[in-house]
Design an enzyme around this catalytic site. Structure first.
Site, PDB file in Angstrom:
ATOM      1  N   GLY A 115      36.432  10.103  12.778  1.00  0.00           N
ATOM      2  CA  GLY A 115      37.651   9.369  12.455  1.00  0.00           C
ATOM      3  C   GLY A 115      37.467   7.862  12.497  1.00  0.00           C
ATOM      4  O   GLY A 115      38.140   7.123  11.773  1.00  0.00           O
ATOM      5  N   ALA A 167      37.474  10.933  16.532  1.00  0.00           N
ATOM      6  CA  ALA A 167      38.842  11.354  16.828  1.00  0.00           C
ATOM      7  C   ALA A 167      38.917  11.851  18.271  1.00  0.00           C
ATOM      8  O   ALA A 167      37.893  12.076  18.918  1.00  0.00           O
ATOM      9  CB  ALA A 167      39.271  12.459  15.866  1.00  0.00           C
ATOM     10  N   GLU A 181      36.088   6.991   9.200  1.00  0.00           N
ATOM     11  CA  GLU A 181      37.153   7.176   8.212  1.00  0.00           C
ATOM     12  C   GLU A 181      38.129   5.997   8.249  1.00  0.00           C
ATOM     13  O   GLU A 181      38.576   5.517   7.202  1.00  0.00           O
ATOM     14  CB  GLU A 181      37.873   8.505   8.468  1.00  0.00           C
ATOM     15  CG  GLU A 181      36.996   9.699   8.105  1.00  0.00           C
ATOM     16  CD  GLU A 181      37.594  11.036   8.509  1.00  0.00           C
ATOM     17  OE1 GLU A 181      37.724  11.907   7.639  1.00  0.00           O
ATOM     18  OE2 GLU A 181      37.932  11.215   9.701  1.00  0.00           O
ATOM     19  N   GLU A 183      31.394  15.758  12.114  1.00  0.00           N
ATOM     20  CA  GLU A 183      32.302  16.889  12.366  1.00  0.00           C
ATOM     21  C   GLU A 183      31.633  18.254  12.211  1.00  0.00           C
ATOM     22  O   GLU A 183      31.966  19.191  12.938  1.00  0.00           O
ATOM     23  CB  GLU A 183      33.516  16.805  11.423  1.00  0.00           C
ATOM     24  CG  GLU A 183      34.520  15.718  11.777  1.00  0.00           C
ATOM     25  CD  GLU A 183      34.197  14.368  11.165  1.00  0.00           C
ATOM     26  OE1 GLU A 183      35.054  13.471  11.219  1.00  0.00           O
ATOM     27  OE2 GLU A 183      33.079  14.194  10.640  1.00  0.00           O
TER      28      GLU A 183
END
Length: 257
Positions: A108, A62, A111, A131
């Site tokens: 991300g 991300a 994901e 994370e």
């Protein structure tokens, strides 16, 4: 300039993430993905989608710097929910979405790849949810999708340590469908897409509706809890320290509060 390139050929839509250097999942990229899905839904000719990244990575995570501009827990929670809604839409899309993963699919990025229906990875690919090394948690339903593919024990290990796994291990666990030579990953994804689009769209659409029934219904509850926790965690001192340490390229000094 958009963060996504979009082209179609022979019933296949190709989406290329163009957000150098890491193809980070920014709000702009999430919005562009949603818009392109709208276009694909309107195009009756499209029977499969291939999603890939330009440059070194599929997507290395991300956009952490963008995250730091948010103010409070509700901002983070709504960002998480927006990403989750998009990825849920991909998972329940009317035609298959194939992720062609090279270099890295982290945070991300993984994901996003997990919301796709099929994943082809290059030999050099690293896949993980790092994370926790930043003092935060996955926010785009990573805590819910990863156990589905790798089992709960391996999901605990990957998420708690934050350490990525290599492509061949990901294949052995069921996280990716197949592993190919580094330069072959996109060609292999296209080959697979070509086999799929040779089938009737009526058949494809029905299969895309039926397979999700096999997924247990606790997913939505878990994803909602993840979004709430994502917002809460970002308010902690450790999250601020972890993100700052990541930006400054140093080891974080967590105080457990």
């Amino acid at each position: 300039m958009g963060t996504l390139a979009y082209e179609t050929d022979n019933h296949i839509a190709t989406l290329t993430i163009k957000s150098p250097p890491a193809n980070a999942l920014s709000s702009a990229l999430i919005n562009d993905l949603a818009e392109k899905l709208d276009e694909i839904e309107q195009d009756e000719a499209i029977k499969a989608v291939v999603l890939k990244g330009e440059g070194k990575f599929f997507s290395a995570g991300a956009d952490i710097k963008e995250f730091t501009s948010l103010q409070d827990a509700t901002d983070y929670q709504s960002l998480s929910e927006k990403g989750q809604q998009l990825f849920d839409r991909i998972e329940h899309f009317h035609v298959p979405v194939i992720a062609a993963i090279h270099g890295a699919a982290l945070g991300g990025g993984l994901e996003l790849a997990m919301s796709c229906h099929i994943r082809i990875a290059s030999e050099n690919a690293k896949l993980g949810l790092p994370e926790s090394t930043l003092g935060i948690i996955p926010g785009f339903a990573g805590t819910q999708r990863l156990p589905r593919y790798v089992g709960t024990a391996k999901a605990y290990e990957m998420i708690l340590t934050g350490e990525p796994i290599r492509a061949h291990e990901a294949q052995a666990l069921g996280l990716v469908n197949r592993v190919v030579e580094n330069e072959e990953v996109f060609a292999e994804a296209m080959k697979l897409a070509e086999k799929i689009v040779a089938k009737s769209k009526l058949t494809i659409n029905r299969i895309m509706k039926l397979i999700p029934y096999s997924i247990v219904d606790q997913f939505a509850t878990g994803a909602k809890a993840e979004a709430k926790a994502f917002g809460e965690i970002f308010g902690s001192n450790d999250a601020k320290e972890g993100v700052q340490a990541f930006i400054e390229k140093r080891k974080p000094n967590f105080q457990d509060k």
